[in-house]
Motif scaffolding. Structure first.
Motif, PDB file in Angstrom:
ATOM      1  N   MET A 175       0.858  -1.179   0.000  1.00 36.35           N
ATOM      2  CA  MET A 175       0.000   0.000   0.000  1.00 36.35           C
ATOM      3  C   MET A 175       0.901   1.238   0.000  1.00 36.35           C
ATOM      4  SD  MET A 175      -3.064   1.080   2.633  1.00 36.35           S
ATOM      5  CE  MET A 175      -4.066  -0.309   2.214  1.00 36.35           C
ATOM      6  N   ASN A 176       0.604   2.167  -0.908  1.00 35.98           N
ATOM      7  CA  ASN A 176       1.447   3.364  -1.005  1.00 35.98           C
ATOM      8  C   ASN A 176       1.081   4.385   0.084  1.00 35.98           C
ATOM      9  OD1 ASN A 176      -0.731   5.014  -1.928  1.00 35.98           O
ATOM     10  ND2 ASN A 176      -0.351   4.409  -4.048  1.00 35.98           N
ATOM     11  N   LEU A 177       1.911   5.420   0.206  1.00 37.65           N
ATOM     12  CA  LEU A 177       1.738   6.421   1.262  1.00 37.65           C
ATOM     13  C   LEU A 177       0.390   7.131   1.198  1.00 37.65           C
ATOM     14  CD1 LEU A 177       2.767   8.002   3.692  1.00 37.65           C
ATOM     15  CD2 LEU A 177       3.998   9.512   2.088  1.00 37.65           C
ATOM     16  N   PRO A 178      -0.062   7.613   0.037  1.00 35.31           N
ATOM     17  CA  PRO A 178      -1.375   8.266   0.015  1.00 35.31           C
ATOM     18  C   PRO A 178      -2.506   7.352   0.521  1.00 35.31           C
ATOM     19  CG  PRO A 178      -0.186   8.760  -1.996  1.00 35.31           C
ATOM     20  CD  PRO A 178       0.618   7.719  -1.270  1.00 35.31           C
ATOM     21  N   ASN A 179      -2.454   6.087   0.137  1.00 36.89           N
ATOM     22  CA  ASN A 179      -3.491   5.157   0.587  1.00 36.89           C
ATOM     23  C   ASN A 179      -3.373   4.879   2.087  1.00 36.89           C
ATOM     24  OD1 ASN A 179      -4.500   5.082  -1.987  1.00 36.89           O
ATOM     25  ND2 ASN A 179      -3.550   3.136  -2.509  1.00 36.89           N
ATOM     26  N   LYS A 180      -2.167   4.886   2.607  1.00 41.04           N
ATOM     27  CA  LYS A 180      -1.981   4.731   4.057  1.00 41.04           C
ATOM     28  C   LYS A 180      -2.567   5.927   4.799  1.00 41.04           C
ATOM     29  CE  LYS A 180       2.113   1.798   3.889  1.00 41.04           C
ATOM     30  NZ  LYS A 180       3.563   1.705   4.107  1.00 41.04           N
ATOM     31  N   LEU A 181      -2.392   7.120   4.239  1.00 40.41           N
ATOM     32  CA  LEU A 181      -2.974   8.319   4.853  1.00 40.41           C
ATOM     33  C   LEU A 181      -4.503   8.249   4.831  1.00 40.41           C
ATOM     34  CD1 LEU A 181      -0.572  11.047   3.427  1.00 40.41           C
ATOM     35  CD2 LEU A 181      -0.751  10.304   5.811  1.00 40.41           C
ATOM     36  N   THR A 182      -5.050   7.765   3.731  1.00 41.84           N
ATOM     37  CA  THR A 182      -6.500   7.596   3.642  1.00 41.84           C
ATOM     38  C   THR A 182      -6.986   6.618   4.703  1.00 41.84           C
ATOM     39  OG1 THR A 182      -6.553   8.119   1.284  1.00 41.84           O
ATOM     40  CG2 THR A 182      -8.384   6.799   2.140  1.00 41.84           C
ATOM     41  N   MET A 183      -6.301   5.505   4.844  1.00 41.83           N
ATOM     42  CA  MET A 183      -6.687   4.512   5.853  1.00 41.83           C
ATOM     43  C   MET A 183      -6.508   5.067   7.267  1.00 41.83           C
ATOM     44  SD  MET A 183      -8.021   2.126   4.225  1.00 41.83           S
ATOM     45  CE  MET A 183      -8.341   1.137   5.668  1.00 41.83           C
ATOM     46  N   ALA A 184      -5.487   5.880   7.470  1.00 35.94           N
ATOM     47  CA  ALA A 184      -5.291   6.502   8.790  1.00 35.94           C
ATOM     48  C   ALA A 184      -6.478   7.391   9.140  1.00 35.94           C
ATOM     49  CB  ALA A 184      -3.989   7.312   8.799  1.00 35.94           C
ATOM     50  N   ARG A 185      -7.041   8.055   8.142  1.00 36.24           N
ATOM     51  CA  ARG A 185      -8.210   8.902   8.369  1.00 36.24           C
ATOM     52  C   ARG A 185      -9.388   8.054   8.858  1.00 36.24           C
ATOM     53  NH1 ARG A 185      -7.564  11.449   4.170  1.00 36.24           N
ATOM     54  NH2 ARG A 185      -9.145  10.824   2.696  1.00 36.24           N
ATOM     55  N   ILE A 186      -9.581   6.903   8.261  1.00 40.26           N
ATOM     56  CA  ILE A 186     -10.673   6.011   8.674  1.00 40.26           C
ATOM     57  C   ILE A 186     -10.406   5.453  10.075  1.00 40.26           C
ATOM     58  CG2 ILE A 186     -11.834   3.824   8.173  1.00 40.26           C
ATOM     59  CD1 ILE A 186     -11.358   4.486   5.160  1.00 40.26           C
ATOM     60  N   ILE A 187      -9.179   5.057  10.321  1.00 39.99           N
ATOM     61  CA  ILE A 187      -8.818   4.497  11.629  1.00 39.99           C
ATOM     62  C   ILE A 187      -8.961   5.540  12.732  1.00 39.99           C
ATOM     63  CG2 ILE A 187      -6.850   3.610  12.974  1.00 39.99           C
ATOM     64  CD1 ILE A 187      -5.971   2.205  10.286  1.00 39.99           C
ATOM     65  N   ALA A 188      -8.773   6.810  12.401  1.00 40.54           N
ATOM     66  CA  ALA A 188      -8.880   7.882  13.397  1.00 40.54           C
ATOM     67  C   ALA A 188     -10.311   8.098  13.882  1.00 40.54           C
ATOM     68  CB  ALA A 188      -8.333   9.191  12.817  1.00 40.54           C
ATOM     69  N   VAL A 189     -11.289   7.698  13.088  1.00 36.03           N
ATOM     70  CA  VAL A 189     -12.690   8.003  13.405  1.00 36.03           C
ATOM     71  C   VAL A 189     -13.137   7.467  14.762  1.00 36.03           C
ATOM     72  CG1 VAL A 189     -15.094   7.654  12.674  1.00 36.03           C
ATOM     73  CG2 VAL A 189     -13.365   8.388  11.017  1.00 36.03           C
ATOM     74  N   PRO A 190     -12.920   6.199  15.094  1.00 36.43           N
ATOM     75  CA  PRO A 190     -13.389   5.744  16.417  1.00 36.43           C
ATOM     76  C   PRO A 190     -12.696   6.471  17.574  1.00 36.43           C
ATOM     77  CG  PRO A 190     -12.496   3.897  15.138  1.00 36.43           C
ATOM     78  CD  PRO A 190     -12.403   5.113  14.289  1.00 36.43           C
ATOM     79  N   PHE A 191     -11.445   6.857  17.389  1.00 33.82           N
ATOM     80  CA  PHE A 191     -10.729   7.600  18.425  1.00 33.82           C
ATOM     81  C   PHE A 191     -11.317   9.001  18.576  1.00 33.82           C
ATOM     82  CE2 PHE A 191      -7.799   4.348  16.935  1.00 33.82           C
ATOM     83  CZ  PHE A 191      -7.467   3.739  18.140  1.00 33.82           C
ATOM     84  N   PHE A 192     -11.649   9.604  17.437  1.00 33.45           N
ATOM     85  CA  PHE A 192     -12.311  10.904  17.461  1.00 33.45           C
ATOM     86  C   PHE A 192     -13.653  10.810  18.187  1.00 33.45           C
ATOM     87  CE2 PHE A 192     -15.733  13.263  15.279  1.00 33.45           C
ATOM     88  CZ  PHE A 192     -15.456  14.527  15.791  1.00 33.45           C
ATOM     89  N   ILE A 193     -14.441   9.817  17.823  1.00 31.04           N
ATOM     90  CA  ILE A 193     -15.762   9.646  18.444  1.00 31.04           C
ATOM     91  C   ILE A 193     -15.623   9.425  19.949  1.00 31.04           C
ATOM     92  CG2 ILE A 193     -17.787   8.119  18.590  1.00 31.04           C
ATOM     93  CD1 ILE A 193     -17.435   7.672  15.529  1.00 31.04           C
ATOM     94  N   ALA A 194     -14.696   8.567  20.349  1.00 30.06           N
ATOM     95  CA  ALA A 194     -14.503   8.290  21.783  1.00 30.06           C
ATOM     96  C   ALA A 194     -14.118   9.562  22.534  1.00 30.06           C
ATOM     97  CB  ALA A 194     -13.444   7.208  21.964  1.00 30.06           C
ATOM     98  N   ALA A 195     -13.171  10.304  21.997  1.00 30.08           N
ATOM     99  CA  ALA A 195     -12.746  11.543  22.665  1.00 30.08           C
ATOM    100  C   ALA A 195     -13.911  12.519  22.763  1.00 30.08           C
ATOM    101  CB  ALA A 195     -11.572  12.177  21.913  1.00 30.08           C
ATOM    102  N   PHE A 196     -14.671  12.637  21.699  1.00 27.07           N
ATOM    103  CA  PHE A 196     -15.819  13.548  21.678  1.00 27.07           C
ATOM    104  C   PHE A 196     -16.851  13.130  22.718  1.00 27.07           C
ATOM    105  CE2 PHE A 196     -19.754  15.413  20.322  1.00 27.07           C
ATOM    106  CZ  PHE A 196     -19.403  16.629  19.758  1.00 27.07           C
TER     107      PHE A 196
END
Length: 176
Positions: free
Chosen positions: A1-22
């Motif tokens: 997986m290339n870097l741009p796609n890793k960044l895209t996946m990081a955005r998705i992975i961040a969502v549950p952490f964002f929701i929990a913090a919120f």
């Protein structure tokens, strides 16, 4: 997986952490997570185009990651009555219409490109979300929430405008 796609996946992975913090009312943490995740949206596209790393995965997952991130936040704002539920219905109606048109076109071997107005819509949505979270983090400054609402309603206008523009520009899809 290339870097741009890793960044895209990081955005998705961040969502549950964002929701929990919120949900734990850790608004400063939620703000940092959302802002960094939003920044990956800017970076992944720039890197992909600059390095010739545009992939079908990225074309599909990048806008999906944006939607997962932003619409998760909007659902949270509806829950705490920052925005009205009908606004999300309008946003989702536009997204389902565009997604349906893209699916029909793809079944015929045609790719429907995103327009600039749709990109502006997404940026405005992200700015509105950041303003809303900042307003929650700093309740002593109510003007921040007002700015968030103004930007959010501008994004809602762009949602309707970009949806209409997309339908009119690609109306040939309806005869496929």
């Amino acid at each position: 997986m290339n870097l741009p796609n890793k960044l895209t996946m990081a955005r998705i992975i961040a969502v549950p952490f964002f929701i929990a913090a919120f949900m734990l009312k850790m608004y400063a943490v939620a703000l940092v997570i959302f802002a960094l995740a939003s920044l990956t949206d800017l970076l992944d596209g720039k890197i992909a185009r600059a390095r010739g790393l545009v992939t079908n995965f990225g074309k599909i997952m990048d806008p999906l990651a944006d939607k997962i991130l932003v619409y998760s936040a909007l659902c949270l704002f509806i829950d705490i009555r920052v925005i009205a539920g009908w606004t999300l219905i309008i946003i989702l109606a536009r997204e389902f219409t565009v997604a349906g048109m893209r699916t029909v076109a793809a079944s015929e071997g045609t790719v429907l490109a995103a327009g600039m107005s749709g990109k502006i819509k997404t940026v405005l949505q992200m700015i509105a979300v950041i303003a809303f979270i900042l307003g929650l983090a700093v309740p002593s400054q109510p003007w921040i929430m007002t700015v968030g609402l103004v930007v959010f309603y501008a994004s809602l206008f762009m949602t309707v405008y970009s949806g209409c523009e997309y339908v009119l520009k690609n109306k040939s899809v309806f005869s496929m």
